[in-house]
Every structure is written in C-alpha cells, then in structure tokens.
Scaffold this motif. Sequence first.
Motif, PDB file in Angstrom:
ATOM      1  N   PRO A   7       0.816  -1.224   0.000  1.00 10.14           N
ATOM      2  CA  PRO A   7       0.000   0.000   0.000  1.00 10.14           C
ATOM      3  C   PRO A   7       0.841   1.262   0.000  1.00 10.14           C
ATOM      4  O   PRO A   7       0.481   2.254  -0.641  1.00 10.14           O
ATOM      5  N   ILE A   8       1.980   1.225   0.700  1.00 11.20           N
ATOM      6  CA  ILE A   8       2.833   2.411   0.749  1.00 11.20           C
ATOM      7  C   ILE A   8       3.412   2.707  -0.625  1.00 11.20           C
ATOM      8  O   ILE A   8       3.431   3.852  -1.082  1.00 11.20           O
ATOM      9  N   MET A  63       0.976   4.241  -2.863  1.00 12.81           N
ATOM     10  CA  MET A  63       0.792   5.646  -2.545  1.00 12.81           C
ATOM     11  C   MET A  63       1.916   6.500  -3.123  1.00 12.81           C
ATOM     12  O   MET A  63       1.681   7.608  -3.589  1.00 12.81           O
ATOM     13  N   PHE A 113      -3.860  -5.445  -5.767  1.00 12.27           N
ATOM     14  CA  PHE A 113      -5.081  -5.381  -4.957  1.00 12.27           C
ATOM     15  C   PHE A 113      -5.240  -4.006  -4.316  1.00 12.27           C
ATOM     16  O   PHE A 113      -6.330  -3.611  -3.948  1.00 12.27           O
ATOM     17  N   PHE A 114      -4.138  -3.276  -4.161  1.00 14.42           N
ATOM     18  CA  PHE A 114      -4.187  -1.997  -3.458  1.00 14.42           C
ATOM     19  C   PHE A 114      -4.420  -0.829  -4.390  1.00 14.42           C
ATOM     20  O   PHE A 114      -4.300   0.316  -4.008  1.00 14.42           O
ATOM     21  N   VAL A 165     -13.743 -11.866  -9.159  1.00 16.99           N
ATOM     22  CA  VAL A 165     -14.275 -12.502  -7.959  1.00 16.99           C
ATOM     23  C   VAL A 165     -15.512 -11.761  -7.492  1.00 16.99           C
ATOM     24  O   VAL A 165     -16.533 -12.355  -7.157  1.00 16.99           O
ATOM     25  N   PRO A 177      -8.047 -13.902  -2.379  1.00 15.99           N
ATOM     26  CA  PRO A 177      -9.373 -13.267  -2.308  1.00 15.99           C
ATOM     27  C   PRO A 177     -10.464 -14.186  -2.808  1.00 15.99           C
ATOM     28  O   PRO A 177     -11.558 -14.230  -2.233  1.00 15.99           O
ATOM     29  N   VAL A 236      -2.485 -11.545   3.916  1.00 13.74           N
ATOM     30  CA  VAL A 236      -3.079 -11.345   2.590  1.00 13.74           C
ATOM     31  C   VAL A 236      -4.512 -11.865   2.574  1.00 13.74           C
ATOM     32  O   VAL A 236      -5.374 -11.302   1.910  1.00 13.74           O
ATOM     33  N   LEU A 269      -7.062  -9.239   3.345  1.00 14.73           N
ATOM     34  CA  LEU A 269      -7.269  -8.075   2.475  1.00 14.73           C
ATOM     35  C   LEU A 269      -8.679  -8.009   1.903  1.00 14.73           C
ATOM     36  O   LEU A 269      -9.283  -6.948   1.901  1.00 14.73           O
ATOM     37  N   LEU A 293      -4.020  -2.630   7.119  1.00 15.74           N
ATOM     38  CA  LEU A 293      -3.239  -2.132   5.985  1.00 15.74           C
ATOM     39  C   LEU A 293      -4.169  -1.572   4.915  1.00 15.74           C
ATOM     40  O   LEU A 293      -3.970  -0.477   4.395  1.00 15.74           O
ATOM     41  N   LEU A 294      -5.216  -2.359   4.590  1.00 11.96           N
ATOM     42  CA  LEU A 294      -6.124  -1.969   3.515  1.00 11.96           C
ATOM     43  C   LEU A 294      -6.882  -0.704   3.882  1.00 11.96           C
ATOM     44  O   LEU A 294      -6.977   0.242   3.088  1.00 11.96           O
ATOM     45  N   GLY A 305      -6.006   1.547   6.003  1.00 12.38           N
ATOM     46  CA  GLY A 305      -5.052   2.641   6.004  1.00 12.38           C
ATOM     47  C   GLY A 305      -4.788   3.161   4.609  1.00 12.38           C
ATOM     48  O   GLY A 305      -4.683   4.371   4.393  1.00 12.38           O
ATOM     49  N   SER A 306      -4.699   2.241   3.649  1.00 14.50           N
ATOM     50  CA  SER A 306      -4.399   2.690   2.296  1.00 14.50           C
ATOM     51  C   SER A 306      -5.609   3.355   1.660  1.00 14.50           C
ATOM     52  O   SER A 306      -5.466   4.244   0.832  1.00 14.50           O
ATOM     53  N   GLY A 336      -5.707   6.882   3.346  1.00 19.15           N
ATOM     54  CA  GLY A 336      -4.459   7.626   3.356  1.00 19.15           C
ATOM     55  C   GLY A 336      -3.842   7.788   4.725  1.00 19.15           C
ATOM     56  O   GLY A 336      -3.119   8.732   4.985  1.00 19.15           O
ATOM     57  N   GLN A 337      -4.154   6.857   5.643  1.00 24.64           N
ATOM     58  CA  GLN A 337      -3.589   6.931   6.998  1.00 24.64           C
ATOM     59  C   GLN A 337      -2.231   6.239   7.016  1.00 24.64           C
ATOM     60  O   GLN A 337      -2.119   5.081   7.398  1.00 24.64           O
ATOM     61  N   THR A 338      -1.206   6.973   6.597  1.00 26.09           N
ATOM     62  CA  THR A 338       0.097   6.317   6.486  1.00 26.09           C
ATOM     63  C   THR A 338       0.625   5.836   7.832  1.00 26.09           C
ATOM     64  O   THR A 338       1.253   4.792   7.911  1.00 26.09           O
ATOM     65  N   ILE A 357      -0.763   2.512   8.535  1.00 26.89           N
ATOM     66  CA  ILE A 357      -0.142   1.454   7.731  1.00 26.89           C
ATOM     67  C   ILE A 357       1.189   1.044   8.333  1.00 26.89           C
ATOM     68  O   ILE A 357       1.460  -0.138   8.533  1.00 26.89           O
ATOM     69  N   TRP A 358       2.005   2.063   8.628  1.00 21.19           N
ATOM     70  CA  TRP A 358       3.339   1.746   9.147  1.00 21.19           C
ATOM     71  C   TRP A 358       3.264   1.035  10.483  1.00 21.19           C
ATOM     72  O   TRP A 358       4.053   0.130  10.757  1.00 21.19           O
ATOM     73  N   LEU A 364       2.396  -2.458   9.895  1.00 16.10           N
ATOM     74  CA  LEU A 364       3.567  -3.118   9.311  1.00 16.10           C
ATOM     75  C   LEU A 364       4.567  -3.507  10.397  1.00 16.10           C
ATOM     76  O   LEU A 364       5.103  -4.626  10.417  1.00 16.10           O
TER      77      LEU A 364
END
Lengths: 294, 295
Positions: A145-146, A149, A232-233, A248, B147, B235, B238, B250-251, B253-254, B257-259, B262-263, B266
């Motif tokens: 995701p990072i 971005m 996926f991101f 899917v 998925p 995964v 997700l 993670l998802l 956050g992305s 835009g909440q970096t 995410i970190w 991580l």
Amino acid sequence: MNQATDMGALIAAILFWLSAWALNEWLVRRTFRSGVLNRTARIVVPVLFGVSILVLWEGIVRGFAIPSVLLPPPSMIWVRLIGSVPILWADFQQTFLKAVITGYALGCGLGFLVALAIDRSPFLQKGLLPLGNFVSALPVIGVAPIMVMWFGFDWQSKVAVVVIMTFFPMLVNTVSGLAAASHMERDLMHTYAATWFQTLVKLRLPAAWPFIFNALKINSTLALIGAIVAEFFGTPIVGMGFRISTEVGRMNVDMVWAEIAVAAVAGSIFYGVIALIERAVTFWHPSVRNARTV
Amino acid sequence: MMEKPSVFQERVLPVLTILFALLVIWYVAVVFLNAPFERDTAGRAGTTITFSEILPKTMFQQRPVLPAPHQVIAEIWDTTVNKAVTSKRSLVYHAWITLSATLLGFIMGGVLGILLAVGIVHNRAMDRSFMPWVIASQTIPILAIAPMIIVVLNAIGISGLLPKALISTYLSFFPVVVGMVKGLRSPEQIQLDLMHTYHASKAQTFWKLRWPASMPYLFASLKVAVAISLVGAIVGELPTGAVAGLGARLLAGSYYGQTVQIWSALFMAAALAATLVMVVGLAHTAVLKRMGIKP
C-alpha cells in the motif's frame, strides 16, 4: 436422465483415476532395458498423475453437481481461457512483462551489487547479514500500500514492491555465496598474485553461483506474488491482480481460474528457464551431475 | 597473544551501527518526502517558508508521505497500551486475529507436510508422481487467489478463521514437505544397514532412526513455514471487506491515506514474525538438547 449421466461421469473419472494410479505403481516398479524408455517413464508418471487429477476434478464437479460459482470444471475454465485471450494477454503484459520482469531484474541486480559492495568490509557484512535474514522472514508484502501511494497506480509501484521483495534474499544469498570458497583456494589465488577482481571472477563467483541461483529461483515466485498482490491496493483497469479481484466480485470464477492458469504457467516457465540456466552455469555441481547420470 | 573479540564487538555493534544508519536515512527521507506538502500549503497561503521552518513541521504531519519513526512508535504505543485489548481500535486485537489464523494454518500445514513427506519417503509411486506437483503447486501464486478462496468459502457459509488458515496451510506445507523428505532420507546407508541387522521393522526404523535424524531439517523448514503462514494470513484478510486483522488495517489505512496506521500495522506484523520465528528457534534448541545433540 441428466442425473444418471452425471453419476456416470463421476464413476468414469474415478475409474480413470484408479487405473492411472495402478499404471503409475507398475511404471515405478519396473526398470526398462533401454535408457530412453526409462527416461520417458520418469516424465510419464507425473504427467499421468496431473491428468488424472484434472479428470477427477471434472468428474467430481459434474457428479456432485457442484455449482460452477464454487468450483468450475477444468473444461469450462479451458473454454473461458480460449475465449478471452486478448484480455489475458493484456493482463499478462501489464503484470508480468512490465512489473515482474523489470522489478525482478532491478531487485536481483541491486541485491547482487550491494553484496559485492559490502564484500570488502567484514563490518558491514556482520551488520547487514542478520538484518537481511530478519527482513527475509518479514511480511514484506505489507509495503505494497505504501508503494502504491508513493509511485502511483500504474506498474511502477508494482516494480517497487517486487524490488523490495527480491532484494534481501538476493543480498543474503550472494554474501554467503561469496564466502563459500575455502581458505585453501583463496590462499592459492593469493600465491598466484591474483588481484581482488581476478579472485572474484575466477574463484569466488563460480563458487557462489549455486547460492545466487537459489536466490534467483526463490525470487522468481516471490516477484509474481508481489506484483499481483500489489495490484489489490490500486491499479489501472488492467493486470492479473486487478482481473482476479474484480472477477471474484462479479462471481465470474471461471475467469479467475483462467487467470490463475496463466499465472501458474508463466510462473512455472519463469522458474524452469532459471533452472535450465543454472544447469548450464553450475554444470560442475554435484546435484546437477548426479541428476544427469541417473 | 590475540584476544578473542567480545560478542558485543563481533555481533551487536555492526547490527546496531547499521540500524542507526537506517534511522538517520529514514529521518532525512522524512524531511525530503514531506517537505513538498509544506511548501504547497505555504504557497497556497501566499507565504514563503524557509527550510528551518519546514524541518520541524515535516516531523508532525497528519498524513505524511513518510511518517517519522517517532510518529509510528507513538501510534503503536497509543493503539496497544492506551486502548482496551478488546477494542476494535486496539492493534493487539487485530494482531491477535491475524495470529490465531496464522497458528491454525501453521499447525495444519505442518501436520499435512509431515504426513506427505512420510508418504513420499515410503512409497515410490507417490515420490515419482507427487513430488513434481508439490513443487509445481508453489508456482501457483496462491496469495493472488487468496481473495477468491475467501469470497467463495464465504459464499458457502465458511467464514472467519478457517479460510485464512487454509491459505496459510497451503503456503506452509510446502517447505515442510521439502525439508522433511530431505530429513527422513538423511540417515546414511550404513545406519539403515545397522537397523536391518537388528531386524528392526519399518516402523521401528522410522521412529528410532529416520524421525530423530530429521529433526534439524524439520525445524529449519518450520521457521520458513511460520513466517510464510503469517504472510498468508495477512493477505487473506485483504479482501474480507477490511473487518479485522493486520491485513485489514493495511487496507483501511491505504483507503483513507492513513500512512501512520499502515506503518504501525507493518511494524506490528514484523514484530509478530520475529517472535514466531524466535519461538520456533527456541523449540529447536530445546528439542536438540533433549536429544543430546549440541547445537
């Protein structure tokens, strides 16, 4: 009527599977007089196993009338695959040719170069090796995701993910590979007054090849996974990961399986090519020599 | 006389130096990656901003391009210690969800892998026909179809822990099979002959020779398996509509835009992976000690 033919398909599939199993049992117990036949048998056995699994799959899906949303039969996947070659090709281009290959080459190349760079400093090696080993065990995929971005939705962000995923296995393996040449051999090079570069090219790199190829093989699967999961991101409307996640959502499971088949074949060929190059480069290694004489 | 270098000098100091260097690089990167945003805001406000004014601001942005290390640590501290463990905002809660799927998948994968390896070692047909497909199965990017597995299993009413655990199982059985086949075959011919002269049965040879001999191989593969099954669980989270778990963090956050979020997820995942690998490593030393082998 329909029910009866379905059950027939199931029974036929089970019969085929059992007879293939019996044939395999017979094949592995037998040694043929001619070497060619022996080698053919070695290939036939796994192929027969794979085919029988496909037949069994088809039979079970038809026999128990499993809805194709859950698990489509192989024949349906094949029809879908043939019917949507242009889409699959576009996805393949986007994900494999652009993201995977570029990222793989950059990540492996970078890992190799950094390993060479820190080769002359034992201090850096001692510091980087445990960290590299540690990072290899981490869920690196989480940086996806990072990267999306930072580098945008297109394939550049996927390349970045692949580079990060492949870098550390390559670094760790190259460093330990460069240490693989024994002291005796290095002393010999020293008595020849060989320079660092000559020792590297003539002794230490050849000794390191098995390790480097190990990393290349690990990375070939990692790269494909990294590129697909990164999609996926966020991605433009093309790409294998994009196709999988959207189809899917639309419950077009046969399309998803067609995409998986493409990914599996691409991954296998990628791996196979590297394994072939390895055989040619490390022809002297015991594991390769043994495989050849048997 | 040469003195033996201490453990600190040999092992800890180099790692610490590299870590420190990474930290410095991180802070420098924070300044440069976050500076454009500050210049933009200043530009929009019609004021000019000097570098010394930018510098502190880049460290405390709401949604930085790259959050500073202290921001991440503060976020982790805030979401682990200051929140109740059962709260949905607690990172411990999400980590636990991921961990339980990981462990379930890891155990299933380990057992499956050992069983397959035993079959492969004792049955030639299985060896010849199965082994190539075990290897081929790993070229299917299972993470990519995660998925689909989740959604499809959801459709037939299986949801929650099991689908994620199945993905972990699929990923983790492979290293165990490969390692265990190698390990069960590691006794040398001379040792097998000795068992033969003792008139040992196949089962006795297995339990008294092959099984103990395979332990180092088993644990080496288990270390790989536990790390990869954590990846599988993350995964697997997700596509579930971002409900719970580190992958969902993670998802989410992305999306927003909440970096910092995410970190911190991580880092939590990294800590989890490190702990799991360490636990397997400790079990390894304990078992080897029990068997009387000096590690």
